[in-house]
Scaffold this active site. Structure first.
Site: not given
Ligand code: NAD
Ligand code: ZN
Length: 342
Positions: A40, A43
């Site tokens: 995450t 990202h």
């Protein structure tokens, strides 16, 4: 204090000085010892499509950590100054239909640590006491920080029993690797791991994989069928977020088997529902987050008992200021879990 902050709606992050957080009556101030990097965070760093619609800078990143309680609010009763804690990253409201039915991981008003709430890649963070987890003293710091993704792996593996079953694990990223150790410790009789990354396949062998396959180099379907007396596997665990891998899993699952899906797909996926699911009577589990806190108890026991030794998966450690090195290694696929020392 110093923190890794996503400051702008573009690629990159900054290691900068920010004001230390303040606590409310039900909050806890935690001095971070170690934080670990998750996909995450990559990202968010790379400002991918998901990050662009989901993330609102400025925000301190990071949701996997271990730290010491530095200060508690007046109404806090569950932790004390000096306690060594980690936290459930899904900050739930406690009041919605899902929370009141025991599904706080899918709370209607879910706030994610390091996404909606300032995160752990900093000297200090604050959290409401209801998401804190007091760590077992037998679990070293390096293992305590990875309990959150370890819990993702537990819920994926243990959606149903795996003992004496044949298991196919698609994707040997850190969560697929944790799942390999958990499946092995839970008595799976055959564990096949597929990943195009040989570095990670090597780690999966250390975690208990019996057969490792590289889908870029071999046609994995006939090999899986041969290894299971042409039955196919009882259980498929999907950690790749790859449509092709998902279809390979559905093709090689035995009729009456189950698949648990944790992987997140970039686009809507395509599967042959009639052929691969309905007429095969497959049970599909969508998995998100972890059960709070029953999965944390299981995580703690797998680790403190030595049933799963995650050491082969924890491949790198850097000082917090060198977080970019960790993010680069993750993008290059040349690491397992990367830990940052705060
Ligand atoms: P990761 O990116 O480290 O691992 C994914 C792995 O899949 C990589 O090793 C990659 O080489 C492999 N892969 C790519 N194509 C493949 C293919 N065709 N066949 C087999 N393997 C392939 O991710 P992670 O941190 O281990 O997380 C696993 C997945 O779970 C990711 O998709 C992530 O987004 C998702 N995730 C979901 C939740 C949730 O709550 N549902 C939480 C955390 C992570
Ligand atoms: Zn809720």
């Amino acid at each position: 204090m110093k923190a890794v902050v996503k400051t702008k709606r573009t690629k990159g992050m900054e290691f900068i000085k920010v004001p230390a957080p303040r606590i409310g009556p039900r909050d806890v101030l935690i001095k971070v010892m170690l934080a670990s990097i998750c996909g995450t965070d990559v990202h968010i760093h790379d400002w991918t499509r998901w990050a662009q619609y989901r993330f609102k800078p400025p925000r301190i990143i990071g949701h996997e950590f271990v730290g010491k309680v530095e200060k508690i609010g007046d109404e806090v009763t569950q932790v004390n100054v000096g306690d060594r804690v980690s936290a459930e990253s899904h900050i739930s409201c406690g009041d919605c239909y899902q929370c009141r039915n025991g599904y706080s991981e899918i709370c209607k008003d879910l706030r994610l640590l390091g996404v909606d709430h300032d995160g752990a890649c900093a000297d200090y963070l604050t959290l409401p006491e209801h998401v804190l987890w007091k760590n077992d003293p037998d679990i070293p710091d390096k293992w305590a920080t990875i309990q959150e993704p370890f819990g993702n792996a537990i819920d994926t593996v243990m959606a149903e029993d795996v003992s004496a079953k044949t298991v196919l694990i698609l994707g040997a990223g850190t969560i697929g690797l944790f799942a390999t150790g958990i499946a092995r410790a839970s008595g799976a009789s055959l564990i096949i791991v597929s990943d195009p990354n040989n570095y990670r396949l090597n780690i999966s062998k250390k975690m208990g994989a019996h057969i490792t396959l590289n889908p870029k180099k071999q046609d994995i379907t006939p090999i899986i069928l041969e290894a299971t007396n042409n039955n196919g596997v009882d259980v498929v665990l999907e950690f790749s977020g790859n449509n092709q891998a998902l279809n390979q899993g559905l093709k090689t699952i035995t009729p009456g088997g189950r698949i648990s899906i944790l992987g997140i797909y970039e686009k809507q996926v395509s599967i042959d529902l009639n052929k691969e699911v309905i007429f095969k009577k497959i049970r599909i589990y969508g998995i998100t987050g972890r059960k709070v806190f029953s999965t944390w108890y299981k995580t703690s026991r797998f680790l403190s008992s030595g049933l799963v030794d995650p050491s082969p998966i924890i491949t790198h450690q850097f000082p917090l200021k060198d977080y970019e090195k960790g993010i680069k290694l993750m993008k290059d696929g040349k690491c397992g879990k990367v830990i940052l020392k705060v």
